[in-house]
Design a protein around this motif. Structure first.
Motif, PDB file in Angstrom:
ATOM      1  N   LEU A  25     -42.169  48.415 -91.750  1.00 41.78           N
ATOM      2  CA  LEU A  25     -40.715  48.498 -91.594  1.00 41.78           C
ATOM      3  C   LEU A  25     -40.169  49.555 -92.547  1.00 41.78           C
ATOM      4  CD1 LEU A  25     -41.496  45.633 -90.479  1.00 41.78           C
ATOM      5  CD2 LEU A  25     -39.245  44.867 -91.206  1.00 41.78           C
ATOM      6  N   GLU A  26     -39.399  50.472 -91.994  1.00 43.00           N
ATOM      7  CA  GLU A  26     -38.687  51.482 -92.765  1.00 43.00           C
ATOM      8  C   GLU A  26     -37.196  51.308 -92.477  1.00 43.00           C
ATOM      9  OE1 GLU A  26     -40.693  54.930 -91.260  1.00 43.00           O
ATOM     10  OE2 GLU A  26     -42.162  54.918 -92.895  1.00 43.00           O
ATOM     11  N   PRO A  27     -36.302  52.035 -93.153  1.00 46.86           N
ATOM     12  CA  PRO A  27     -34.875  51.831 -92.906  1.00 46.86           C
ATOM     13  C   PRO A  27     -34.517  51.857 -91.424  1.00 46.86           C
ATOM     14  CG  PRO A  27     -35.142  53.189 -94.839  1.00 46.86           C
ATOM     15  CD  PRO A  27     -36.531  52.979 -94.266  1.00 46.86           C
ATOM     16  N   GLY A  28     -33.750  50.844 -91.004  1.00 51.00           N
ATOM     17  CA  GLY A  28     -33.378  50.679 -89.610  1.00 51.00           C
ATOM     18  C   GLY A  28     -33.197  49.209 -89.301  1.00 51.00           C
ATOM     19  N   ILE A  29     -32.849  48.922 -88.056  1.00 50.18           N
ATOM     20  CA  ILE A  29     -32.627  47.543 -87.612  1.00 50.18           C
ATOM     21  C   ILE A  29     -33.791  47.103 -86.737  1.00 50.18           C
ATOM     22  CG2 ILE A  29     -31.098  45.983 -86.340  1.00 50.18           C
ATOM     23  CD1 ILE A  29     -28.791  47.864 -86.959  1.00 50.18           C
ATOM     24  N   TYR A  30     -34.411  45.998 -87.108  1.00 51.32           N
ATOM     25  CA  TYR A  30     -35.547  45.445 -86.381  1.00 51.32           C
ATOM     26  C   TYR A  30     -35.170  44.067 -85.847  1.00 51.32           C
ATOM     27  CZ  TYR A  30     -38.117  49.102 -88.828  1.00 51.32           C
ATOM     28  OH  TYR A  30     -38.533  50.313 -89.318  1.00 51.32           O
ATOM     29  N   GLY A  31     -35.547  43.807 -84.608  1.00 51.05           N
ATOM     30  CA  GLY A  31     -35.263  42.527 -83.990  1.00 51.05           C
ATOM     31  C   GLY A  31     -36.534  41.718 -83.806  1.00 51.05           C
ATOM     32  N   GLY A  62     -45.984  49.809-101.279  1.00 53.09           N
ATOM     33  CA  GLY A  62     -47.365  49.682-101.711  1.00 53.09           C
ATOM     34  C   GLY A  62     -47.635  48.605-102.734  1.00 53.09           C
ATOM     35  N   ILE A  63     -46.590  47.982-103.291  1.00 47.82           N
ATOM     36  CA  ILE A  63     -46.771  46.981-104.347  1.00 47.82           C
ATOM     37  C   ILE A  63     -46.538  45.587-103.769  1.00 47.82           C
ATOM     38  CG2 ILE A  63     -46.007  46.199-106.623  1.00 47.82           C
ATOM     39  CD1 ILE A  63     -44.915  49.017-107.098  1.00 47.82           C
ATOM     40  N   PRO A  64     -47.451  44.630-103.980  1.00 45.82           N
ATOM     41  CA  PRO A  64     -47.243  43.264-103.490  1.00 45.82           C
ATOM     42  C   PRO A  64     -45.958  42.671-104.055  1.00 45.82           C
ATOM     43  CG  PRO A  64     -49.521  43.567-104.205  1.00 45.82           C
ATOM     44  CD  PRO A  64     -48.774  44.784-104.642  1.00 45.82           C
ATOM     45  N   ILE A  65     -45.219  41.960-103.218  1.00 42.27           N
ATOM     46  CA  ILE A  65     -43.935  41.431-103.679  1.00 42.27           C
ATOM     47  C   ILE A  65     -44.116  40.387-104.778  1.00 42.27           C
ATOM     48  CG2 ILE A  65     -42.769  41.954-101.523  1.00 42.27           C
ATOM     49  CD1 ILE A  65     -42.922  38.977-100.803  1.00 42.27           C
ATOM     50  N   ASP A  66     -45.263  39.704-104.824  1.00 40.12           N
ATOM     51  CA  ASP A  66     -45.518  38.759-105.907  1.00 40.12           C
ATOM     52  C   ASP A  66     -45.542  39.483-107.242  1.00 40.12           C
ATOM     53  OD1 ASP A  66     -45.622  36.640-104.208  1.00 40.12           O
ATOM     54  OD2 ASP A  66     -47.812  36.448-104.190  1.00 40.12           O
ATOM     55  N   ALA A  67     -46.104  40.690-107.263  1.00 40.45           N
ATOM     56  CA  ALA A  67     -46.169  41.468-108.497  1.00 40.45           C
ATOM     57  C   ALA A  67     -44.793  41.997-108.890  1.00 40.45           C
ATOM     58  CB  ALA A  67     -47.153  42.626-108.335  1.00 40.45           C
ATOM     59  N   LEU A  68     -43.944  42.271-107.898  1.00 40.19           N
ATOM     60  CA  LEU A  68     -42.604  42.784-108.189  1.00 40.19           C
ATOM     61  C   LEU A  68     -41.674  41.702-108.716  1.00 40.19           C
ATOM     62  CD1 LEU A  68     -42.101  45.082-105.073  1.00 40.19           C
ATOM     63  CD2 LEU A  68     -42.306  45.834-107.450  1.00 40.19           C
ATOM     64  N   GLY A  69     -41.867  40.463-108.274  1.00 40.31           N
ATOM     65  CA  GLY A  69     -41.086  39.341-108.767  1.00 40.31           C
ATOM     66  C   GLY A  69     -39.592  39.528-108.602  1.00 40.31           C
ATOM     67  N   ALA A  70     -38.850  39.453-109.736  1.00 40.23           N
ATOM     68  CA  ALA A  70     -37.389  39.538-109.707  1.00 40.23           C
ATOM     69  C   ALA A  70     -36.902  40.890-109.196  1.00 40.23           C
ATOM     70  CB  ALA A  70     -36.827  39.265-111.097  1.00 40.23           C
ATOM     71  N   VAL A  71     -37.674  41.933-109.395  1.00 39.68           N
ATOM     72  CA  VAL A  71     -37.295  43.262-108.908  1.00 39.68           C
ATOM     73  C   VAL A  71     -37.155  43.236-107.388  1.00 39.68           C
ATOM     74  CG1 VAL A  71     -38.031  45.677-108.702  1.00 39.68           C
ATOM     75  CG2 VAL A  71     -38.351  44.452-110.866  1.00 39.68           C
ATOM     76  N   TYR A  72     -38.088  42.543-106.727  1.00 39.58           N
ATOM     77  CA  TYR A  72     -38.017  42.423-105.266  1.00 39.58           C
ATOM     78  C   TYR A  72     -36.849  41.553-104.850  1.00 39.58           C
ATOM     79  CZ  TYR A  72     -39.389  41.337-100.457  1.00 39.58           C
ATOM     80  OH  TYR A  72     -39.412  41.180 -99.092  1.00 39.58           O
ATOM     81  N   ARG A  73     -36.657  40.436-105.531  1.00 41.23           N
ATOM     82  CA  ARG A  73     -35.563  39.528-105.167  1.00 41.23           C
ATOM     83  C   ARG A  73     -34.203  40.203-105.324  1.00 41.23           C
ATOM     84  NH1 ARG A  73     -39.111  36.010-107.787  1.00 41.23           N
ATOM     85  NH2 ARG A  73     -37.948  36.092-109.751  1.00 41.23           N
ATOM     86  N   ASP A 152     -31.223  46.142-100.344  1.00 43.99           N
ATOM     87  CA  ASP A 152     -31.962  47.176 -99.617  1.00 43.99           C
ATOM     88  C   ASP A 152     -32.705  46.593 -98.426  1.00 43.99           C
ATOM     89  OD1 ASP A 152     -31.220  49.249-101.343  1.00 43.99           O
ATOM     90  OD2 ASP A 152     -32.856  48.808-102.722  1.00 43.99           O
ATOM     91  N   ILE A 153     -33.020  45.287 -98.506  1.00 44.03           N
ATOM     92  CA  ILE A 153     -33.738  44.589 -97.441  1.00 44.03           C
ATOM     93  C   ILE A 153     -32.920  43.366 -97.053  1.00 44.03           C
ATOM     94  CG2 ILE A 153     -35.881  43.414 -96.791  1.00 44.03           C
ATOM     95  CD1 ILE A 153     -37.208  45.043 -99.117  1.00 44.03           C
ATOM     96  N   LEU A 154     -32.473  43.336 -95.824  1.00 42.39           N
ATOM     97  CA  LEU A 154     -31.601  42.253 -95.353  1.00 42.39           C
ATOM     98  C   LEU A 154     -32.324  41.479 -94.262  1.00 42.39           C
ATOM     99  CD1 LEU A 154     -28.749  40.979 -95.486  1.00 42.39           C
ATOM    100  CD2 LEU A 154     -28.018  42.664 -93.794  1.00 42.39           C
ATOM    101  N   ALA A 179     -27.209  49.704 -91.935  1.00 40.01           N
ATOM    102  CA  ALA A 179     -28.660  49.944 -91.870  1.00 40.01           C
ATOM    103  C   ALA A 179     -29.061  51.410 -91.971  1.00 40.01           C
ATOM    104  CB  ALA A 179     -29.214  49.352 -90.573  1.00 40.01           C
ATOM    105  N   GLN A 180     -28.142  52.286 -92.330  1.00 38.34           N
ATOM    106  CA  GLN A 180     -28.498  53.702 -92.387  1.00 38.34           C
ATOM    107  C   GLN A 180     -29.622  53.967 -93.388  1.00 38.34           C
ATOM    108  OE1 GLN A 180     -27.109  55.884 -90.133  1.00 38.34           O
ATOM    109  NE2 GLN A 180     -26.282  53.953 -89.386  1.00 38.34           N
ATOM    110  N   GLN A 181     -29.554  53.339 -94.551  1.00 42.40           N
ATOM    111  CA  GLN A 181     -30.579  53.517 -95.583  1.00 42.40           C
ATOM    112  C   GLN A 181     -31.220  52.195 -95.989  1.00 42.40           C
ATOM    113  OE1 GLN A 181     -31.518  56.563 -96.486  1.00 42.40           O
ATOM    114  NE2 GLN A 181     -29.926  57.481 -95.195  1.00 42.40           N
ATOM    115  N   LYS A 182     -31.064  51.167 -95.153  1.00 42.41           N
ATOM    116  CA  LYS A 182     -31.551  49.828 -95.485  1.00 42.41           C
ATOM    117  C   LYS A 182     -32.506  49.338 -94.396  1.00 42.41           C
ATOM    118  CE  LYS A 182     -28.029  49.599 -98.535  1.00 42.41           C
ATOM    119  NZ  LYS A 182     -28.148  49.528 -99.998  1.00 42.41           N
TER     120      LYS A 182
END
Length: 293
Positions: A25-31, A62-73, A152-154, A179-182
């Motif tokens: 998934l890159e910026p855009g709307i996905y259904g 490229g980074i697992p979201i578990d490793a990103l933690g609060a940064v991802y949230r 950034d991710i909705l 969603a232009q940049q999200k």
């Protein structure tokens, strides 16, 4: 920005809810489209980090979201399917509470809350208790709380459930601009919403993506499989028992059936331009029972 779903699997007590889902998934709307029980909600919860996958992982750049933690949230906004809010709070107080949980100061939060209440057309109801809200008002409040931190991710699970047609159009317009940049991923049963705004659609069944592509790419799969046939009204039930009928329209003593079939169902049948709803019915001729795990 790239969100990678890498062979995601989830099992509950030996039952497989999600079975090897992979997507980029890159910026855009996905259904995300599928019948009840297809695994959509489970997949969204794994992407949000609410559920831990049995196998596979989600990666952001490229980074697992578990490793990103609060940064991802901090980059994430989420509207769950069962959102109700806190009934004893006013809409404005609830959004302020959620803003604090997201790490926003009061001075940051209050202008944003006012902006969002106006955006979702709840500005006149900001001081009313959530317990007095209709289902559609609660859904709009849920959308507002998902947007609080300008994520950034909705991730939106059935965001238009309970909204009237005018509200759905307004919400679609909000997403188009947002969603232009999200990255926006929404699950819905309202096929027309995806047909209107999704840049890419995933059809999910039995925990897997059965097919994916732009709306125009997916509709090519239904070419030559959608027909109209006018028959006497007394024959309507017979045709519905024999074929998948997407729609029927009565006109006096006759009825025009919209039939989904791989071959021409009758000599008088006329080919039709397919819709995403037609494709949905071709993949899910009968809705699976039960709610998503």
């Amino acid at each position: 920005m790239e969100l990678l779903l890498e062979n995601l699997c989830k099992e509950f007590g030996g039952n497989t809810a999600v079975a090897g889902v992979t997507a980029v998934l890159e910026p855009g709307i996905y259904g995300l489209l599928g019948a009840n029980g297809a695994g959509k909600t489970t997949l969204l919860r794994m992407i949000c980090g609410v559920l831990k996958p049995t196998a596979g992982q989600v990666r952001l750049d490229g980074i697992p979201i578990d490793a990103l933690g609060a940064v991802y949230r901090d980059k994430l906004g989420y509207l769950p399917q069962d959102f109700v809010g806190y009934p004893q709070y006013s809409a404005r107080d609830f959004l302020l509470y959620m803003a604090v949980l997201k790490g926003m100061t009061r001075s940051q939060a209050m202008p944003k809350i006012q902006e969002l209440l106006h955006m979702v057309r709840l500005q006149e109801a900001g001081n009313k208790k959530i317990r007095t809200f209709s289902g559609g008002m609660r859904r709009r409040l849920g959308i507002a709380q998902a947007l609080l931190n300008d994520p950034d991710i909705l991730i939106l699970d059935e965001p238009t459930a309970g909204l009237d047609p005018k509200e759905r159009v307004h919400f679609r317009n909000i997403l188009e601009g947002y969603a232009q940049q999200k990255i926006v991923l929404l699950s819905t049963h309202i096929v027309s919403d995806l047909e209107a705004i999704a840049h890419k659609v995933f059809l999910m069944k039995d925990g897997c993506f059965q097919t994916q592509g732009t709306v125009s790419e997916l509709l090519q799969q239904a070419n030559g499989r959608v027909w109209e046939l006018t028959v006497p009204s007394r024959e309507s039930e017979t045709w519905q028992a024999r074929m998948t009928v997407a729609n029927l329209r009565y006109d006096g003593n006759s009825v025009t059936l919209r039939i989904l079939a791989d071959a021409k169902p009758a000599p008088a049948a006329r080919p039709c331009i397919p819709t995403l709803e037609d494709l949905y019915l071709l993949y899910f001729p009968e809705e699976e029972g039960g709610d998503n795990p």
